[in-house]
Design an enzyme around this catalytic site. Structure first.
Site, PDB file in Angstrom:
ATOM      1  N   THR A 194      35.469  22.943  34.505  1.00  0.00           N
ATOM      2  CA  THR A 194      35.218  24.269  33.922  1.00  0.00           C
ATOM      3  C   THR A 194      34.148  24.130  32.852  1.00  0.00           C
ATOM      4  O   THR A 194      33.951  23.039  32.313  1.00  0.00           O
ATOM      5  CB  THR A 194      36.483  24.824  33.263  1.00  0.00           C
ATOM      6  OG1 THR A 194      36.908  23.866  32.289  1.00  0.00           O
ATOM      7  CG2 THR A 194      37.588  25.040  34.263  1.00  0.00           C
ATOM      8  N   GLU A 339      38.621  28.061  38.543  1.00  0.00           N
ATOM      9  CA  GLU A 339      40.011  27.782  38.909  1.00  0.00           C
ATOM     10  C   GLU A 339      40.444  28.534  40.167  1.00  0.00           C
ATOM     11  O   GLU A 339      41.548  28.360  40.664  1.00  0.00           O
ATOM     12  CB  GLU A 339      40.936  28.187  37.751  1.00  0.00           C
ATOM     13  CG  GLU A 339      40.838  27.295  36.523  1.00  0.00           C
ATOM     14  CD  GLU A 339      39.751  27.735  35.533  1.00  0.00           C
ATOM     15  OE1 GLU A 339      38.799  28.427  35.962  1.00  0.00           O
ATOM     16  OE2 GLU A 339      39.859  27.381  34.351  1.00  0.00           O
ATOM     17  N   TRP A 452      42.352  47.383  20.606  1.00  0.00           N
ATOM     18  CA  TRP A 452      41.336  46.508  21.184  1.00  0.00           C
ATOM     19  C   TRP A 452      40.083  47.286  21.582  1.00  0.00           C
ATOM     20  O   TRP A 452      40.178  48.383  22.133  1.00  0.00           O
ATOM     21  CB  TRP A 452      41.883  45.838  22.455  1.00  0.00           C
ATOM     22  CG  TRP A 452      42.875  44.753  22.197  1.00  0.00           C
ATOM     23  CD1 TRP A 452      43.392  44.384  20.985  1.00  0.00           C
ATOM     24  CD2 TRP A 452      43.482  43.915  23.167  1.00  0.00           C
ATOM     25  NE1 TRP A 452      44.281  43.366  21.148  1.00  0.00           N
ATOM     26  CE2 TRP A 452      44.357  43.055  22.482  1.00  0.00           C
ATOM     27  CE3 TRP A 452      43.371  43.788  24.543  1.00  0.00           C
ATOM     28  CZ2 TRP A 452      45.115  42.090  23.130  1.00  0.00           C
ATOM     29  CZ3 TRP A 452      44.126  42.827  25.199  1.00  0.00           C
ATOM     30  CH2 TRP A 452      44.986  41.990  24.501  1.00  0.00           C
TER      31      TRP A 452
HETATM   32  P1  AMP Z   1      33.556  30.275  35.512  1.00  0.00           P
HETATM   33  O1  AMP Z   1      34.782  29.543  35.785  1.00  0.00           O
HETATM   34  O2  AMP Z   1      32.571  29.521  34.678  1.00  0.00           O
HETATM   35  O3  AMP Z   1      32.933  30.819  36.750  1.00  0.00           O
HETATM   36  O4  AMP Z   1      33.957  31.529  34.605  1.00  0.00           O
HETATM   37  C1  AMP Z   1      34.938  32.433  34.998  1.00  0.00           C
HETATM   38  C2  AMP Z   1      34.947  33.612  34.074  1.00  0.00           C
HETATM   39  O5  AMP Z   1      33.711  34.340  34.168  1.00  0.00           O
HETATM   40  C3  AMP Z   1      35.997  34.647  34.388  1.00  0.00           C
HETATM   41  O6  AMP Z   1      37.264  34.278  33.907  1.00  0.00           O
HETATM   42  C4  AMP Z   1      35.440  35.884  33.705  1.00  0.00           C
HETATM   43  O7  AMP Z   1      35.689  35.872  32.316  1.00  0.00           O
HETATM   44  C5  AMP Z   1      33.962  35.711  33.911  1.00  0.00           C
HETATM   45  N1  AMP Z   1      33.541  36.524  35.071  1.00  0.00           N
HETATM   46  C6  AMP Z   1      33.319  36.116  36.336  1.00  0.00           C
HETATM   47  N2  AMP Z   1      32.912  37.148  37.103  1.00  0.00           N
HETATM   48  C7  AMP Z   1      32.883  38.243  36.305  1.00  0.00           C
HETATM   49  C8  AMP Z   1      32.575  39.624  36.496  1.00  0.00           C
HETATM   50  N3  AMP Z   1      32.157  40.103  37.660  1.00  0.00           N
HETATM   51  N4  AMP Z   1      32.696  40.442  35.426  1.00  0.00           N
HETATM   52  C9  AMP Z   1      33.093  39.990  34.232  1.00  0.00           C
HETATM   53  N5  AMP Z   1      33.392  38.712  33.989  1.00  0.00           N
HETATM   54  C10 AMP Z   1      33.298  37.841  35.007  1.00  0.00           C
END
Ligand code: AMP
Length: 550
Positions: A194, A339, A452
């Site tokens: 991650t 994840e 919030w």
């Molecule tokens: P990663 O594991 O680096 O791909 O990050 C995942 C996180 O990216 C998610 O838990 C969200 O917080 C954010 N994320 C992914 N897709 C979106 C989306 N379409 N809109 C808003 N946040 C997103």
């Protein structure tokens, strides 16, 4: 291995393990002549077919065997999107070892930490990463040899890395006489860490079964809708959650694949779109921003592009509208995470939406969408009580499904599931039709007077102002309200805009108490290794900031 009871009458279908090697075998047999085109880090364009890819993946699988790589052992890559990286996707996982894709935008120390934690045995890298590999190699304790992904004549005369091998030598020295082994589909296939904005990164360890099921589901029409009629260019890197599964799902369909290599700027991506007549692409909003700026400034048009999937961060509605109204390109909003392999939701309309007004349809398409079959989601309060699907109530988003992790690699972080659900760390609403909308990351949400404020809404409004290129909203400490929103904005080149004008722009678009207390203009926003805006860096930068209302 199943924990579930068996029926006295079991079905009588063949049991074939769902293995990654079966995807490239299928692509070879059914679509052997279809192309994989790569812009190489060497600078030229390389073309070959799925059949060639399969042949070379088998040669590489023989090479890995000769190097002594065993089932379950980790083999790392540090590479852009390209055909050699794709060969490794199949050679490593297909032979039973585990492909560990490392993000080359990380610092040398972070890479060494991850490689040691994963106990990588070999590391394959694109030739332009030689200086980076030289910087961390001395700190990696488990890597037996490094493989530079290039021809023999590109190998350096000397290097700080003693045990340096050449990719094309490994291919040339091995035959393609290799039969993919059959093994348990639950075996580990690949490993992604991650982004880890706080603390050390943690590993998500995918299995063959989870990867194949994710690929099958993601191709479906209300998933990414990839078919043999498409030409697909994954802008999302193969080190960011396996390019959202496209190196598996695209060969499954037989679509032509186009890899952009290291050149992800607007001009290079546009040129490749046009040269190869790309119909479908996928990436984070930052990349599309670069592309749209380039296309806009040069008065260009897309002659073949039909759809782009936008995810990784919220897609600003203004971006969707520009793509559709100016260029006739559909943007499909998707949400997921490392994840979750990564796909969780995709936003597509249902037949009852088609007669709605354009505005009503647009409002749905701005959401992150419904789950694809296989994934379930719910929102809960802090006591894990499920909250209603009314499109208004927001809560902590949880997910489950066969491609959602059950624990991190080596048990890092302990038992992560809550009542069998994975806590995503996102805050969201779900409407009566099951469409989910992310309000925020839980750590980015602004707590104002016990309520919030979701920052994504505020950023989307700011981004719809014609003078705004990018915006990030953070909470600033406030003596009366705890926190109040500060908007950090990058203006478009040459644009004129005052903070008062931008604050005024929010009137009537949002509850009055959500309006940002202040706006500050900056030249650029910090981005992380996967192209996302780094809110924690911005918070750090503005931690002493005094709001005019404080
Ligand atoms: P990663 O594991 O680096 O791909 O990050 C995942 C996180 O990216 C998610 O838990 C969200 O917080 C954010 N994320 C992914 N897709 C979106 C989306 N379409 N809109 C808003 N946040 C997103």
């Amino acid at each position: 291995m199943s924990q579930y009871p068996q029926s006295p009458l079991m079905g009588q279908m063949m049991h074939q393990p769902l293995l990654i090697s079966s995807i490239i075998e299928h692509a070879d047999r059914q679509f052997g002549k279809n192309e994989i085109v790569s812009r190489r880090v060497e600078g030229d364009i390389h073309r070959y077919t799925y059949r060639d890819c399969h042949r070379r993946a088998r040669q590489m699988a023989n090479a890995l065997r000769a190097l002594g790589v065993k089932m379950g052992e980790r083999v790392a890559t540090l590479a852009w999107n390209g055909y050699r990286h794709m060969e490794l996707y199949y050679a490593v996982s297909g032979s039973g070892a585990v492909l560990h894709t490392i993000n080359p935008r990380l610092f040398a120390e972070q890479i060494a930490y991850i490689a040691n934690h994963a106990e990588d045995q070999y590391l394959f890298f694109d030739m332009n990463f030689l200086p980076l590999a030289e910087a961390f190699a001395a700190h990696c304790t488990t890597i037996k040899a490094y493989v530079m992904m290039c021809d023999r004549d590109r190998m350096p005369k000397e290097s700080k890395i003693a045990n340096l091998l050449c990719y094309e030598d490994l291919i040339d020295n091995n035959t393609d006489d290799y039969v993919w082994p059959l093994f348990d589909e639950n075996s580990a296939s690949s490993l992604c860490y991650t982004s880890g904005t706080t603390g050390h990164p943690k590993g998500a360890l995918y299995s063959h079964r989870s990867t194949v099921l994710h690929s099958l589901a993601s191709c479906s029409p209300d998933g990414l809708n990839v078919s043999a009629r498409d030409v697909v260019l994954p802008v999302v890197p193969m080190f960011h959650v396996n390019a959202w599964g496209l190196p598996y799902s695209v060969p499954m369909t037989g679509a032509k694949m186009v890899f952009p290599g290291a050149s992800l700027d607007g001009k290079s991506v546009y040129e490749l779109f046009e040269q190869e007549q790309v119909t479908f692409s996928a990436g984070v909003p930052t990349v599309w921003l670069g592309l749209l700026t380039y296309v806009g400034q040069n008065n260009l048009r897309f002659s073949s592009l039909k759809r782009t999937v936008v995810g990784g961060s919220a897609c600003p509605p203004s971006m969707m509208k520009t793509f559709m109204h100016k260029y006739g390109v559909e943007t499909v909003h998707a949400w997921g995470m490392t994840e979750m392999s990564p796909l969780g939701t995709v936003c597509t309309l249902q037949s009852n939406h088609l007669t709605m007004s354009e505005e009503a349809r647009q409002a749905i398409l701005e959401k992150q969408g419904h789950t694809i079959y296989g994934v379930q989601i719910r929102i809960v309060d802090d006591n894990f009580k499920e909250l209603p699907w009314d499109g208004k109530t927001f809560g902590n988003l949880q997910a489950k499904g066969p491609w959602v992790i059950s624990s991190y690699f080596k048990g890092e972080g302990g038992d992560v599931l809550q009542d069998g659900w994975f806590p995503t760390g996102d805050v969201a609403t779900i409407d009566a039709e099951g469409y989910m909308q992310i309000t925020d990351r839980s750590k980015d949400v602004i707590k104002s007077g016990g309520e919030w404020i979701g920052t994504i809404d505020l950023e989307n409004i700011a981004m719809s102002h014609p003078a705004v290129l990018q915006a990030a909203c953070i909470g600033i400490a406030h003596p009366k309200w705890d926190e109040r929103p500060l908007l950090v904005v990058v203006k478009k080149q040459g644009a004129d805009l005052t903070k008062e004008e931008l604050i005024e722009f929010f009137q009537g678009k949002i509850a009055k108490w959500w309006t940002p207390d202040d706006v500050t203009f900056v030249d650029e926003l910090p981005h992380g290794a996967t192209g996302k805006i780094l809110k924690n860096k911005i918070r750090e930068q503005f931690k002493e900031y005094k709001l005019p209302t404080a």
